[in-house]
Write a protein that holds these residues in place. Structure first.
Motif, mmCIF file in Angstrom:
data_model
loop_
_atom_site.group_PDB
_atom_site.id
_atom_site.type_symbol
_atom_site.label_atom_id
_atom_site.label_comp_id
_atom_site.label_asym_id
_atom_site.label_seq_id
_atom_site.Cartn_x
_atom_site.Cartn_y
_atom_site.Cartn_z
ATOM 1 N N ASN A 182 -27.120 -3.062 -2.130
ATOM 2 C CA ASN A 182 -26.879 -1.949 -0.824
ATOM 3 C C ASN A 182 -25.855 -0.810 -2.251
ATOM 4 O O ASN A 182 -25.538 0.299 -1.717
ATOM 5 N N VAL A 196 -27.391 1.337 -4.524
ATOM 6 C CA VAL A 196 -27.345 2.539 -3.449
ATOM 7 C C VAL A 196 -26.703 3.823 -3.340
ATOM 8 O O VAL A 196 -26.794 4.938 -2.959
ATOM 9 N N THR A 252 -25.773 5.715 -6.195
ATOM 10 C CA THR A 252 -26.948 7.067 -6.593
ATOM 11 C C THR A 252 -26.401 8.136 -6.113
ATOM 12 O O THR A 252 -27.318 9.057 -6.314
ATOM 13 N N TRP A 289 -36.400 11.481 -3.466
ATOM 14 C CA TRP A 289 -36.707 9.574 -3.759
ATOM 15 C C TRP A 289 -36.859 9.083 -4.640
ATOM 16 O O TRP A 289 -37.020 7.684 -4.486
ATOM 17 N N SER A 302 -35.922 6.440 -6.717
ATOM 18 C CA SER A 302 -36.086 4.870 -5.956
ATOM 19 C C SER A 302 -36.550 3.958 -6.684
ATOM 20 O O SER A 302 -36.506 3.324 -7.309
ATOM 21 N N LEU A 343 -34.821 3.942 -10.112
ATOM 22 C CA LEU A 343 -33.424 2.906 -9.721
ATOM 23 C C LEU A 343 -33.826 1.184 -9.818
ATOM 24 O O LEU A 343 -33.213 0.815 -10.400
ATOM 25 N N CYS A 349 -39.593 -0.915 -0.270
ATOM 26 C CA CYS A 349 -39.094 0.672 0.277
ATOM 27 C C CYS A 349 -39.913 1.104 0.345
ATOM 28 O O CYS A 349 -41.255 1.050 -0.088
ATOM 29 N N PHE A 363 -35.135 0.509 2.261
ATOM 30 C CA PHE A 363 -34.784 0.256 1.356
ATOM 31 C C PHE A 363 -34.999 -1.485 1.876
ATOM 32 O O PHE A 363 -34.266 -1.359 3.096
#
Ligand code: ATP
Ligand code: ZN
Ligand code: MG
Length: 301
Positions: free
Chosen positions: A41, A44, A47, A182, A186, A189, A241, A271
């Motif tokens: 978390n 995120v 990011t 995104w 994502s 990531l 996600c 997420f």
């Protein structure tokens, strides 16, 4: 990689990552599980730091009126969690005591309250956007416990879990651009954490025959995307996600307007924090001290 649900569940229990409670999809989480979840978390948050999202917090309940207004009971009655309580007198209270002790049903002595359990972390956010938006719209982030009535022995399908969401409200164009950016961000990531992540169009489990049409429409219009990772099966990877473009569904209901007075558009991404944690455990093993250094570092483990 071997995919066997029972072996995975047993491994999670044996390593103290999860704690059985007797509730299907309602196990407890151990300290190490929580550390991984929190680490992700926070990754995120780092990011997204430059996006300047407003960080809001809501309780895990929403107004029943809100659920009714957005049509949740038409679309997903099978998943809803409604809070009921006791409003009766002394003799009815004695009746509850007697029946619970006799192992009999007692729910007819309860009545519906003004709240329901939050079905998705973004729901409480839309009403606060009501009215005229600032130039360029708004971006909000929330983390909340959500409830879905989908009891299961499968460790990635919980009844109560946490969602980290971002909610964008702006013009159609800006919202779609944000969603597309995104989606890539994502994927980067999650792949950067060693996960075998891929994206695909998806649909929500709308109830009944009319629901099938809504789901087909959602796929046709590419309104929902998911990022999938194999966790309990290679052939059926798990959604960790989701990205939903609601077009003017919420803006219409709550009167959300762009600065130029046109009807706004909304989208959210969420997420599933337990699912990300489980995907990391499945990929790298039950003991995070043995995980690749680059992954441990990003998650501050
Ligand atoms: P699924 O198709 O697996 O039921 P969903 O389409 O219902 O997922 P969303 O409603 O988009 O999922 O929820 C956002 C995110 O929350 C999902 O991407 C997933 O990571 C997580 N999630 C959804 N349902 C569950 C559940 N029952 N248990 C744990 N996590 C979940
Ligand atoms: Zn959402
Ligand atoms: Mg679902």
């Amino acid at each position: 990689m071997v995919y066997d649900i029972d072996t995975f569940y047993q491994g999670l229990v044996e390593h103290g990552l999860i704690l059985p409670t007797g509730i299907r999809g309602g196990y407890g989480r151990g300290a190490v599980f929580e550390k991984i979840l929190r680490g992700f978390n926070e990754l995120v948050s780092r990011t997204a730091a430059d996006d300047g999202a407003e960080e809001l917090m809501f309780p895990p309940i929403v107004a029943r009126q809100l659920i009714e207004k957005v049509g949740y009971m038409n679309s997903f009655p099978q998943l809803a969690g409604s809070v009921h309580s006791f409003f009766g007198n002394e003799s009815q209270a004695r009746e509850i005591t007697a029946r619970t002790q006799a192992g009999e049903r007692w729910e007819d002595l309860l009545d519906i309250t003004e709240v329901m359990l939050t079905p998705a972390a973004c729901y409480p956010v839309y009403p606060i956007f009501s009215g005229l938006l600032p130039q360029g719209g708004r971006l909000v982030t929330v983390l909340n416990w959500v409830y879905r009535h989908e009891p299961s022995d499968e460790p990635t399908r919980l009844q109560s879990f946490r969602m980290r969401e971002f909610i964008r409200v702006a013009s159609n164009e800006d919202v779609v651009q944000w969603r597309n950016d995104w989606l890539q961000r994502s994927l980067d990531l999650l792949r950067g954490l060693g996960l075998d992540a891929s994206s695909d169009v998806a649909s929500d489990p709308f109830f009944g025959r009319a629901g099938k049409m809504m789901a087909a429409n959602q796929v046709d219009q590419k309104l929902k995307f998911e990022i999938l990772v194999p966790v309990i099966s290679q052939e059926k990877p798990t959604a960790i996600c989701s990205f939903n473009w609601h077009q003017d569904h919420f803006s219409g209901k709550f009167g959300i307007r762009n600065a130029d007075d046109t009807l706004a558009s909304t989208a959210c991404l969420g997420f599933g924090l337990e699912r990300v944690t489980l995907a990391l455990i499945k990929t790298h093993g039950f003991d995070p001290s043995q995980w690749p250094e680059a992954v441990r570092q990003q998650l501050a483990l």
